[in-house]
Enzyme design. Structure first.
Site, short mmCIF file in Angstrom:
data_model
loop_
_atom_site.label_atom_id
_atom_site.label_comp_id
_atom_site.label_asym_id
_atom_site.label_seq_id
_atom_site.Cartn_x
_atom_site.Cartn_y
_atom_site.Cartn_z
N THR A 12 0.83 -1.22 0.00
CA THR A 12 0.00 0.00 0.00
C THR A 12 0.85 1.25 0.00
OG1 THR A 12 -1.82 -1.10 1.15
CG2 THR A 12 -1.72 1.29 1.32
N SER A 54 1.25 -7.12 -1.07
CA SER A 54 1.80 -8.20 -0.25
C SER A 54 0.91 -9.44 -0.23
CB SER A 54 2.06 -7.73 1.19
OG SER A 54 0.87 -7.51 1.89
N THR A 85 1.07 -4.56 4.22
CA THR A 85 0.73 -4.96 5.59
C THR A 85 0.12 -6.36 5.68
OG1 THR A 85 -1.43 -3.88 5.41
CG2 THR A 85 0.38 -2.57 6.32
N ASP A 86 -0.50 -6.85 4.61
CA ASP A 86 -1.28 -8.09 4.72
C ASP A 86 -0.44 -9.30 5.10
OD1 ASP A 86 -3.52 -6.67 4.15
OD2 ASP A 86 -3.73 -7.37 2.09
#
Length: 329
Positions: A12, A54, A85-86
């Site tokens: 992101t 990710s 972040t995932d």
């Protein structure tokens, strides 16, 4: 001045609006243009390793990141990796196993909102990560929303909020304010140690979350597909044996030489299989106990261990050995 390397992998933080929504498009140099003030703190070189959401990060990319750090290790005082972040928690744990005896910081960060947006958490997170990467500390860490988390202890709990990550079953390492870093506990500062790179991975690993009604026959399909299975059970880690007998199927898988790890779906406090009958019936001489490890650490650790040995007893021994503070029970 400290000299740092900034690796980017997408996420992101590097995304722009595309035809099908947000997609990573920005390179490493693009990110730093939003933070010119960082030049007063340290020298920063940049390198784009990949540019993926990710969700698309695979174990092979963990190897690429680990090798990049190892290859540049002697040229820099610290490293920052920007990441989506995932799957960030999986990556931070994987790097904690593949890179050991670090006397320099490897800091992973990202954002919930792209850096190109007017309102974003990206600038703070990168700034904090850069600051922490200048510290005299070794190891892999996640820096997010002003908090420093041990690399094997991070979990993403929130999909939108800036405080997306929590440290589970382990204290936060530190907090980062505008002008200072406050440590919460003693941190070992490794000196004069050579880093160890070990990127052996066996990705034949599955993660299964139990639920009431899951069919025992489901596990028959796993015998020829996987060498390791992580079972997210209930509560303290018991396995159902009444009517739908899952315990019998796990015993069959173990008899086939498949390594099985039992963990709990509860985020905090870990498994404790000695309390109830549903736990004591499990053959703990064979089944691997996760203690208070996070699932996001168990999965890459099992891949890493199976990359070294597929002898079930040796796998059990290595999995139950604390590495990078992943187990504290």
């Amino acid at each position: 001045m400290k000299k740092l390397m900034l690796f980017t992998t997408g996420g992101t933080i590097a995304s722009l609006e595309g035809e099908n929504g947000l997609t990573p498009k920005m390179e490493a140099e693009d990110l730093l243009r939003y933070l010119p003030e960082l030049e007063q703190y340290c020298r920063i070189d940049t390198k784009s390793l990949m540019n993926f959401d990710s969700t698309n990060i695979q174990p092979e990319y963990w190897i690429q990141m680990a090798k990049a750090i190892y290859e540049h290790y002697n040229d820099y005082d610290g490293f920052v990796i920007t990441h989506g972040t995932d799957t960030m928690a999986y990556t931070s744990a994987a790097l904690s196993y593949m890179l050991q005896d670090l006397s320099k910081p490897v800091v992973i960060t990202g954002s919930q909102i792209p850096i190109a947006f007017k309102k974003t958490d990206a600038k703070r997170n990168i700034s904090d990560a850069i600051r922490f990467a200048c510290e005299e500390i070794g190891g892999v860490y996640v820096v997010f929303d002003g908090r420093v988390i041990q690399g094997t202890r991070a979990i993403k709990l929130r999909t939108k909020s800036y405080d997306a990550f929590e440290s589970i079953n382990y204290p936060y390492v530190a907090s980062i304010n505008t002008d200072e870093i406050h440590y919460y506990n003693h941190v070992n500062k490794l000196k004069n140690k050579e880093p160890k790179l070990d990127t052996s991975l066996c990705t034949d690993v599955s993660l299964v979350k139990l639920f009431p009604g899951i069919k025992p026959e489901f596990f028959d399909s796993m015998k020829n597909l996987y060498k390791g299975i992580v079972i997210e059970s209930y509560g303290s880690g018991g396995i159902p044996f009444h009517e739908r007998n899952i315990l019998e199927k796990l015993n069959e898988l173990s008899d086939c030489g498949i390594s099985i790890v039992i963990t709990t779906q509860c985020l905090e406090e870990g498994e404790e299989m000695d309390i109830y009958e549903v736990g004591r019936k499990v053959n703990q001489d064979v089944i691997i106990r996760s203690k208070n490890m996070n699932t996001e650490a168990i999965v890459p650790k099992l891949m890493w261990v199976l990359g070294k040995t597929q002898d079930p007893q040796k796998v059990k021994e290595l999995m139950e050995t604390p590495i990078a503070k992943d187990i504290t029970l």
